[in-house]
Each structure stands twice: as C-alpha cells, then as structure tokens.
Design a protein around this motif. Structure first.
Motif, PDB file in Angstrom:
ATOM      1  N   GLN A 245      35.665  34.021  33.797  1.00 17.35           N
ATOM      2  CA  GLN A 245      34.865  33.261  34.774  1.00 17.35           C
ATOM      3  C   GLN A 245      33.577  32.686  34.172  1.00 17.35           C
ATOM      4  N   ASP A 246      32.922  33.443  33.311  1.00 17.26           N
ATOM      5  CA  ASP A 246      31.679  32.927  32.734  1.00 17.26           C
ATOM      6  C   ASP A 246      31.915  31.628  31.961  1.00 17.26           C
ATOM      7  N   GLY A 247      33.125  31.432  31.524  1.00 14.06           N
ATOM      8  CA  GLY A 247      33.459  30.191  30.822  1.00 14.06           C
ATOM      9  C   GLY A 247      33.746  29.046  31.773  1.00 14.06           C
ATOM     10  N   HIS A 248      33.935  29.370  33.044  1.00 14.76           N
ATOM     11  CA  HIS A 248      34.254  28.320  34.012  1.00 14.76           C
ATOM     12  C   HIS A 248      33.075  28.016  34.928  1.00 14.76           C
ATOM     13  N   SER A 249      31.999  28.790  34.795  1.00  9.79           N
ATOM     14  CA  SER A 249      30.848  28.547  35.664  1.00  9.79           C
ATOM     15  C   SER A 249      30.172  27.239  35.250  1.00  9.79           C
ATOM     16  N   ASP A 250      29.609  26.566  36.238  1.00 11.32           N
ATOM     17  CA  ASP A 250      28.821  25.373  35.936  1.00 11.32           C
ATOM     18  C   ASP A 250      27.673  25.310  36.925  1.00 11.32           C
ATOM     19  N   GLN A 251      26.913  24.218  36.879  1.00 14.37           N
ATOM     20  CA  GLN A 251      25.718  24.159  37.730  1.00 14.37           C
ATOM     21  C   GLN A 251      26.068  24.259  39.212  1.00 14.37           C
ATOM     22  N   GLY A 252      27.230  23.694  39.567  1.00 15.00           N
ATOM     23  CA  GLY A 252      27.614  23.732  40.979  1.00 15.00           C
ATOM     24  C   GLY A 252      28.069  25.118  41.433  1.00 15.00           C
ATOM     25  N   ASN A 253      28.581  25.911  40.487  1.00 14.08           N
ATOM     26  CA  ASN A 253      29.156  27.201  40.874  1.00 14.08           C
ATOM     27  C   ASN A 253      28.982  28.201  39.738  1.00 14.08           C
ATOM     28  N   ASP A 254      28.154  29.210  39.979  1.00 16.07           N
ATOM     29  CA  ASP A 254      27.938  30.191  38.904  1.00 16.07           C
ATOM     30  C   ASP A 254      29.036  31.252  38.880  1.00 16.07           C
ATOM     31  N   ARG A 255      29.963  31.151  39.840  1.00 19.64           N
ATOM     32  CA  ARG A 255      31.118  32.069  39.891  1.00 19.64           C
ATOM     33  C   ARG A 255      30.744  33.524  40.186  1.00 19.64           C
ATOM     34  N   LYS A 256      29.497  33.780  40.509  1.00 16.12           N
ATOM     35  CA  LYS A 256      29.093  35.160  40.813  1.00 16.12           C
ATOM     36  C   LYS A 256      29.920  35.749  41.948  1.00 16.12           C
ATOM     37  N   THR A 257      29.973  35.012  43.047  1.00 21.09           N
ATOM     38  CA  THR A 257      30.704  35.487  44.216  1.00 21.09           C
ATOM     39  C   THR A 257      32.187  35.663  43.873  1.00 21.09           C
ATOM     40  N   TYR A 258      32.687  34.730  43.094  1.00 24.73           N
ATOM     41  CA  TYR A 258      34.116  34.795  42.770  1.00 24.73           C
ATOM     42  C   TYR A 258      34.426  36.007  41.886  1.00 24.73           C
TER      43      TYR A 258
ATOM     44  N   LYS B  60      46.404  29.690  37.792  1.00 25.05           N
ATOM     45  CA  LYS B  60      45.691  28.429  37.986  1.00 25.05           C
ATOM     46  C   LYS B  60      44.683  28.542  39.130  1.00 25.05           C
ATOM     47  N   GLY B  61      45.071  29.261  40.176  1.00 21.89           N
ATOM     48  CA  GLY B  61      44.144  29.485  41.280  1.00 21.89           C
ATOM     49  C   GLY B  61      42.926  30.290  40.836  1.00 21.89           C
ATOM     50  N   LEU B  62      43.165  31.273  39.978  1.00 20.66           N
ATOM     51  CA  LEU B  62      42.056  32.114  39.496  1.00 20.66           C
ATOM     52  C   LEU B  62      41.114  31.312  38.600  1.00 20.66           C
ATOM     53  N   ILE B  63      41.673  30.393  37.854  1.00 19.18           N
ATOM     54  CA  ILE B  63      40.832  29.536  37.004  1.00 19.18           C
ATOM     55  C   ILE B  63      40.013  28.579  37.876  1.00 19.18           C
ATOM     56  N   ALA B  64      40.645  28.093  38.944  1.00 12.96           N
ATOM     57  CA  ALA B  64      39.958  27.162  39.850  1.00 12.96           C
ATOM     58  C   ALA B  64      38.961  27.884  40.757  1.00 12.96           C
ATOM     59  N   GLY B  65      38.990  29.195  40.765  1.00 14.47           N
ATOM     60  CA  GLY B  65      38.033  29.945  41.588  1.00 14.47           C
ATOM     61  C   GLY B  65      38.436  30.052  43.055  1.00 14.47           C
ATOM     62  N   VAL B  66      39.746  30.077  43.305  1.00 13.02           N
ATOM     63  CA  VAL B  66      40.222  30.164  44.689  1.00 13.02           C
ATOM     64  C   VAL B  66      40.420  31.631  45.095  1.00 13.02           C
ATOM     65  N   GLU B  67      39.891  32.006  46.248  1.00 11.25           N
ATOM     66  CA  GLU B  67      40.103  33.366  46.754  1.00 11.25           C
ATOM     67  C   GLU B  67      41.419  33.449  47.529  1.00 11.25           C
ATOM     68  N   TYR B  68      42.153  34.517  47.331  1.00  8.70           N
ATOM     69  CA  TYR B  68      43.399  34.753  48.066  1.00  8.70           C
ATOM     70  C   TYR B  68      43.242  36.057  48.835  1.00  8.70           C
ATOM     71  N   PRO B  69      42.853  35.943  50.077  1.00 12.46           N
ATOM     72  CA  PRO B  69      42.490  37.161  50.825  1.00 12.46           C
ATOM     73  C   PRO B  69      43.643  38.153  50.965  1.00 12.46           C
ATOM     74  N   LEU B  70      44.893  37.661  50.863  1.00 10.23           N
ATOM     75  CA  LEU B  70      46.028  38.580  51.055  1.00 10.23           C
ATOM     76  C   LEU B  70      46.658  39.039  49.742  1.00 10.23           C
ATOM     77  N   LEU B  71      46.100  38.585  48.640  1.00  4.69           N
ATOM     78  CA  LEU B  71      46.738  38.873  47.347  1.00  4.69           C
ATOM     79  C   LEU B  71      46.927  40.368  47.102  1.00  4.69           C
ATOM     80  N   ALA B  72      45.869  41.142  47.258  1.00  6.19           N
ATOM     81  CA  ALA B  72      45.950  42.584  46.981  1.00  6.19           C
ATOM     82  C   ALA B  72      46.954  43.248  47.920  1.00  6.19           C
ATOM     83  N   ASP B  73      46.923  42.830  49.165  1.00  2.00           N
ATOM     84  CA  ASP B  73      47.853  43.381  50.143  1.00  2.00           C
ATOM     85  C   ASP B  73      49.298  43.067  49.746  1.00  2.00           C
ATOM     86  N   HIS B  74      49.550  41.816  49.414  1.00  3.32           N
ATOM     87  CA  HIS B  74      50.919  41.409  49.072  1.00  3.32           C
ATOM     88  C   HIS B  74      51.401  42.024  47.763  1.00  3.32           C
TER      89      HIS B  74
END
Ligand SMILES: Nc1ncnc2c1ncn2[C@@H]1O[C@H](COP(=O)(O)OP(=O)(O)O)[C@@H](O)[C@H]1O
Ligand SMILES: Nc1ncnc2c1ncn2[C@@H]1O[C@H](COP(=O)(O)OP(=O)(O)O)[C@@H](O)[C@H]1O
Ligand SMILES: [Mg+2]
Ligand SMILES: [Mg+2]
Ligand SMILES: [Mg+2]
Ligand SMILES: [Mg+2]
Ligand SMILES: [Mg+2]
Lengths: 424, 424
Positions: free
Chosen positions: A281-294, A127-141
């Motif tokens: 992600q391309d399916g979740h991008s919208d005008q406010g957020n193109d999801r490129k960074t994500y 759900k976090g990935l769909i919402a575009g939330v970054e988890y800085p410790l995910l890879a580490d954990h």
C-alpha cells in the motif's frame, strides 16, 4: 491444428467449432451462435482462458496446454492438471456452492473446462486490493469457503477409508505439487536461475534469505509437511489472484494445484497475500489517498478471516462431532471439556501452520520466480524495494517466530510495530 | 474347495497340488515330491502359514483368507492384504536383504505368498524374550533394518514424484490401516466389546485410561499422524511377534499392514514391545532365575536400538545428502552446520514420535483386544496384573510426557525409577 491423443490446442476461432459440437455448452449459451463472442483473457501464469458470450448466455472455457504459458514450451507441464482442477472445482463447489463457479463441462483429452463466467463487476481480488477497494464481506466469505472445503474433506468429517481413496486419487497431481515444492519451498532459499528481486536494492535481502539457517530449518519443516501430510483437500494456489470479488460476492477459481495437503497451506496463502497487499500500500499511496484507512481495513480483514474461520470451523466440528469423521470418535472424545481441549490444540497447531505457510508464500513472491502485481505495479524501483523489504522482514520473523503468536491479533500488533512510522 | 475370482482357500492337502502346478515353487523344493511334508504353523492372528519341506529344499506358503483368522468369518478382512505384504516384503527385501526373507512367488488371486523358510534355530523373538534368551546382535540388526527401510523410502532419498506414486499405491491397503486405527488408537480409549484386561485387578486401570483426558489428547495427535502423514513405507506391525531370531540372524516377517505412514510407528512398535517384554519379566522369574540380568539386557537392547538407529539413519543421510532425496536439497542445506541443525531437529521429532507410538502400542496390548504372550503366559492372574499395571503406568507417562525426554537413556532411567524395588 494438430491432434494427439484427442488433444487440440484451441484458439479464439477453433473454440467456436468446439462449442458448436458440444451440446452442453450450446445449451448454456442459448443455442444461438450468430453473435457468439470469444475473448482470450488469461492473465494467469499457466493456462488459456476464454470468455464466451452469446445472446442469451455466457461461459468461460479454460484450457491447459502441456507447458507453462508464461514461460513457454521450454517448461513442460502436464495438461492433466485440468483434470484435477475440474475435480476440485466440482468437489469444492458441492461443499461451498456460494463461492465456487459451477462446472458445466469437462473434456479430459482436451484438458478443457467449461464453467460459469464470473461476470463483471467481479474482478480479481488482487486488482481490487491494489486499487484500494474495501470488500466488507471478504473475510466472511473466504472464512466460509476455507472452513467448509477444509473441514468436509478432512478426517473430522470423513472416514479414513474415503480419505485414503481420495488421497490416492490426488497423488496423481504430482507435477503441479513439484512446481510448488520448487518455487515455494526450495528456489528462494538457494541460487536459482529463476529467482529475481528488485536489484540492486534487495540484493542483500535475497542473500540474507539464502544464509538464514534458522529460516531454512523452519522451511524444511513446512516443505515436509506439504509433501507428507494429507490433512484435507486443499486448493493449493489460494492467493488473491485466484479469487474474484464483487462487493457482495466472492468466487474462488483456479484450483489446479489441488491435492491432499496441510490445511494451513491454503489459509496461509490467503493471509500471506493479504499481508503482501498491506505492505504494497505504501507504494500506491499518493496525495489524494495516503491509504492509511485502507491499510487498517486490510489488517481487519486478516484478523476477521482467521477469527471467523476458527469460529466456523469449530462450529462445523461441534455440529458433526457425532458424525462420520474418524479422527475424533465421539465415544472417545466424550465430554465437552475434552472436546474443547482437542479443538484448542488442533486450532493452535493449524494457526501456526497457517502463519508459517503464509510467510513462506510471501518470501517466494519477493525473491522467487513469480512476483505479485501488488508490488510489480509500483513503478519506482526504490519505493517498491522499500515495500518489499519490509514485507520480507516481517515474513522472515513470522516464519521463525510463528509458534510465539497466540492469536491473529498479536500478529497484527507485530505488523503495527514494524509500521509505526507509517500507520499511526 | 470352492473357487471364486480365482481364489481357493487351501489346506495342507490341496497345497501340495498347488505346489505341483507351480514351477517356481517346485524348483525351490528340488522338483521331488515323494517326501513332501506340509505343516500349518500359523500362530499369528490373521493368516495361514504352511511350512513345506522336500528332500532338497523348503519354503513357506502364507495365504490370506477374506477374514481375520483368530476371530473367524464374522470379522471380514480383505485378502488383498497379501498383495501389500508381498509388495513390502519385496521392497524391504531389496533395501535390507540381510533381514527380510526372500519372496519366491506371489499369486494375487490366491492371496498367496511363497517365501524363504526362516528355518530353526530361528524362533519368534517374543518367545525368545519370554524364555530369557539374549540376542547380542538384535539391536544392531533391527536398527539396520529400520534405518534402511525407513530412510530409503522417505523423501530423504526419494523424489517427491516417486514418493506420491508409492503413497497412492499403498493407500489401497486401507482396510488393514482401519484395523490399526481401531485397535491401537480408538478401542482402548472407549468402551468396546473387543477390549479385555486382567479383571478385576485392572478394572480401575482400564477405566483410568478411558478417563484420562490428557492421554486422549495425545492419542488423537498420534492417530491423526498415522492417518495423514506419509513419511516412509512402514512395516505397520513391527512387534516382537513379527521378528524371527537366531543368535546370529534376525528376520522380519509379516508386513501385511504396510503403508506410507510415520516412521515412529515402526520404531515405536519395536521399542514398545521390548518394554512390554521388560515389564513381563517379573512374571517369569523363579527361584532358578530372578531375571535381573535379563531385564538389564532388555534395557540395553532398547538403548542400543535407538542409539544405533539414530547413528545409522543419519549416516545414510550424510552419505546421500547430495543425492536424489528432495526434502533437503543440498543447494539449500549447504553447510555442515546447517545439515547438523536439520538432522538434530528431525531426529528429535522422530524420537518423540517413536516414544508416543511405542507407548500407544503398549497400552493397547494391556487393555485392548489383542494381548501379548509375554503377559498371557504368566498364569497367576494377580502376578500378571501387577506386571501389566506397571507397564501401563509407564506407557501412560511416556505418552503424555514424551517430549520431555531428550535421550533414550533418560527413558531407561525413568523405568529404573519405577522399578527400583525390583531392578536394583
Ligand atoms: N470463471 C471465470 N469467470 C471469469 N473470469 C475468469 C474465470 N476463470 C478465469 N477467469 C479469468 O482468467 C484469468 C486466469 O484464470 P486462472 O484460472 O487464474 O488461470 P491460470 O491457471 O492460468 O492462473 C483470471 O485471472 C480471470 O481474470
Ligand atoms: N518365512 C517364515 N519362515 C518360518 N516361519 C514363518 C515364516 N513366516 C511365518 N512363519 C511362522 O508363522 C507364524 C505366523 O506368521 P505371520 O506372518 O506372523 O502371520 P500373521 O499375519 O497371521 O500374523 C509366525 O509366527 C512364524 O512362526
Ligand atoms: Mg490463476
Ligand atoms: Mg492456475
Ligand atoms: Mg504375525
Ligand atoms: Mg500376527
Ligand atoms: Mg500379520
């Protein structure tokens, strides 16, 4: 409320009585029950999950019924899966307590587990990935979780006697393994009443999967590896829906498919589901957020996960090289040069296994029975089909060409090539 | 005669009482005991074997003691091995009755098996090979035995559920597996009090084995495969001392090391021991017989064994392709072209596994604890060392370069290259 062999299927009401009669659970809840709240929250495919909160404590109760929840009594499934889930939660929890919820209670006849409530702000990673939330410790954990659970249950740490005993025990979880064998390694590659895909857009893609001989050749090898190779105690269902995250915490739940199997099956499940999240992600991008960074963040998380895993896993190996593990006796692998040689070979094979299993996990989520919310939440059919198509193309390439990749960076570069139009 | 947990170590005398008290055995012997003759004939390393003959019948009694016979009580070894031997004899006997002696009786507390007496003119194959006797049906019979026992206990024939149940059962044979792990895959590659070789001639060879990093890299892979990969129910000790032959009959005995493991371990054991027999021939030649023709026969037996095995195994696969085996579902592997593709991949991998395990089995018989009569019976040390040295060189090459061989013919050609001076 019918009882057979000590089993009763509970509901929000009867669960309260069960808890009242179970001292361990009462004490976790602070022994006060006036305000006890029970809420069924199971959004998974198989079981019932209740959040129980009292005035001064909370817990989760998970109960397995003798069928698959999302399908119903028409698809029976042993409730003994709860036994293996509890066993694996406890074992993995011992090995990696930071990332596995504590088990408070297990009732085998009731197929019922009481465990720590992984409280908000934790949410399911998917759900976090769909919402575009970054988890800085995910890879580490996650690299920590996988490195520790896999290393310490393998012959790099264990004696072969312990190993064979544990392998025998988990052989009992055969019904759940059969489900994996069917839905991951077989159904997507044949006509099956359970398969579905975004039709008509992907009709030709699904057909192409069923006709791709080289793909089926490779899948055969992975299926045999899954059925035959007891490399370590694997979680068995390590997708992004089995991981709960907050910004500073990562908890792995739901190891009911636990078995001794190839390590790459777990690593691939996690990486493959990150790839799926990427392609969605391309399916979740919208005008406010193109999801490129994500999208860039997801690719970095993929790279970091493997690279950190590799580092931590070999660090554990180095640390325990003179220990109890019987695969590589220190008297035989007795120079740092030789140890490096065997580690490189081991990690290369594991990398290719992980890519293969990851790709297989992707394919089955696009043309098999169970799909992922990453794509399902894209409501526009043609948009969803576009994302799924690209993910599928990548997965097929990865499965067939996996041995050509020397590093995770090369894999990520291959994705960028596919996605030039969208990413750069 | 002490009794614990129902166990009594028998001897030629007390065995008679045991038989008298066991109706199944009595009836095989024709229920008459005046002339009962009992003779202990165990020439193996581990157990006691009695030939029992009456007026109108005969049988063999094999009893496991809780230690290794040839070493003594200082090397304890579970007598439960007899349970797995009986289990495997019965299972393999069901699958290949022509080449496995019938089990009449099994007494678990006594670790005692009553089975068919494989009567003269049968002798142990190894002795026949030393004597220079040709067995025209050997390749045919052994390929039949291996094809049937391995195919029918693999996922090519079995469901994964049956498979996991059987795997779990044989995991119990872990002590015997540990013995293999130690003496085949570990001790020869390190300093060990148990290792021995023809010293001083082979001192440098033994040293070279311990220092050969690429060899140890490959052995690691084989050891892991042995410990992790439950491909089929293997005999586990299929050397030429576990095979009894007459000119028209071949009987496989002594599967006490049975376990679910890689098929190549059995095939390699047999082929590797034929290679040993080949290299020992120069030590047995004399003015009357230069053994040239016999060496050619051994090489032909090696080629025929693999080629016939390959043919019979794939014929079983073709025959049962729409059957119960779950590795390659016919709905997925649904064209003859695709089936051929997967079979070719499968047989290629199995071939390379067999060469690897075969080579490992050769090495351990030259620089490890247990040697073979093929060499031991060459009394001249320097002559024996010469034969062993050549065998060892070949085995090291085979282990490291096995993936370069495309057919058994190429392997035999490589031997001829080594042996130009002697063979042609
Ligand atoms: N320990 C827990 N703490 C908080 N929520 C949980 C916990 N275990 C499960 N859940 C919730 O219940 C859902 C289903 O749980 P899961 O174990 O994945 O069941 P299933 O086996 O049916 O997939 C999870 O997606 C999560 O939202
Ligand atoms: N069924 C049998 N018929 C005839 N001889 C047998 C039989 N079983 C064993 N033997 C003889 O006893 C010897 C040892 O038997 P084996 O099963 O190999 O014991 P071990 O496990 O100690 O190696 C064999 O080499 C063979 O000579
Ligand atoms: Mg779940
Ligand atoms: Mg689950
Ligand atoms: Mg023997
Ligand atoms: Mg023996
Ligand atoms: Mg034996």
């Amino acid at each position: 409320m019918e009882k057979t062999d000590g089993f009763i299927a509970l509901n929000e009401k009867t669960l309260v009585d069960y808890i009242k009669a179970t001292p361990t659970l009462c004490s976790i809840l602070g022994n006060k029950f006036e305000e006890l709240q029970v809420k069924e929250v199971g959004d998974g495919n198989l079981n019932f999950v209740y959040i129980v909160t009292g005035d001064s404590g909370s817990l989760v109760i998970k109960q397995a019924l003798p069928y698959i929840r999302c399908i119903g009594e028409s698809w029976p499934m042993t409730k003994e899966r709860a036994y293996f889930e509890a066993l694996a939660l406890k074992e993995h929890g011992r090995l990696c307590p930071n990332h596995v919820p504590e088990v408070y209670h297990f009732d085998r006849p009731m197929s019922l587990i009481g465990m720590r409530y992984v409280e908000p702000p934790h949410i399911i990673l998917r759900k976090g990935l769909i919402a575009g939330v970054e988890y800085p410790l995910l890879a580490d954990h996650m690299s920590e979780y996988m490195a520790r659970t896999l290393f310490f249950t393998s012959l790099l740490y264990r004696s072969t006697a312990e190993h064979r005993q544990s392998v025998a025990e988990y052989c009992g979880n055969l019904e759940l393994c059969r489900l994996t064998e069917q839905v991951v390694f077989s159904d997507p590659y044949k006509e099956s009443q359970y398969n579905r895909w975004t039709s008509p857009y992907l009709d030709r893609d699904a057909e192409a999967v069923r006709q791709d001989n080289l793909l089926k050749l490779e899948v055969a090898e992975l299926k045999s590896m899954f059925c035959e190779r007891a490399q370590a105690l694997i979680h068995g269902d390590l997708h992004t829906g089995s991981i709960m995250v907050a910004c500073d915490s990562t908890q792995v739940i739901d190891p009911e498919f636990a078995v001794y199997g190839p390590m790459g099956f777990d690593i691939g499940a996690f990486l493959g589901n990150l790839f799926l999240a990427f392609f969605a992600q391309d399916g979740h991008s919208d005008q406010g957020n193109d999801r490129k960074t994500y999208k860039e963040w997801i690719l970095r998380a993929i790279e970091d996960t493997w690279n950190l895993f590799q580092k931590k896993f070999t660090a554990l190996w180095d640390e325990h090289k003179d220990g109890s593990g019987e695969a590589y006796l220190s008297a035989v692998y007795n120079s740092s040069e030789l140890l490096l040689l065997v580690q490189q070979r081991y990690m290369k094979n594991l990398f290719h296994d992980s890519l293969g299993f990851g790709a297989a996990k992707m394919i089955r989520r696009i043309v098999g029975v169970a799909h992922v919310e990453d794509f399902e939440s894209i409501h526009d059919d043609s948009k969803r089909a576009y994302c799924e198509h690209r993910a599928l193309e990548f997965a097929r390439l990865l499965l067939k060409e996996r041995r050509g990749f020397q590093s995770i960076n090369q894999v990520v570069l291959a994705i960028r090539d596919l996605n030039l139009d969208k990413v750069s």
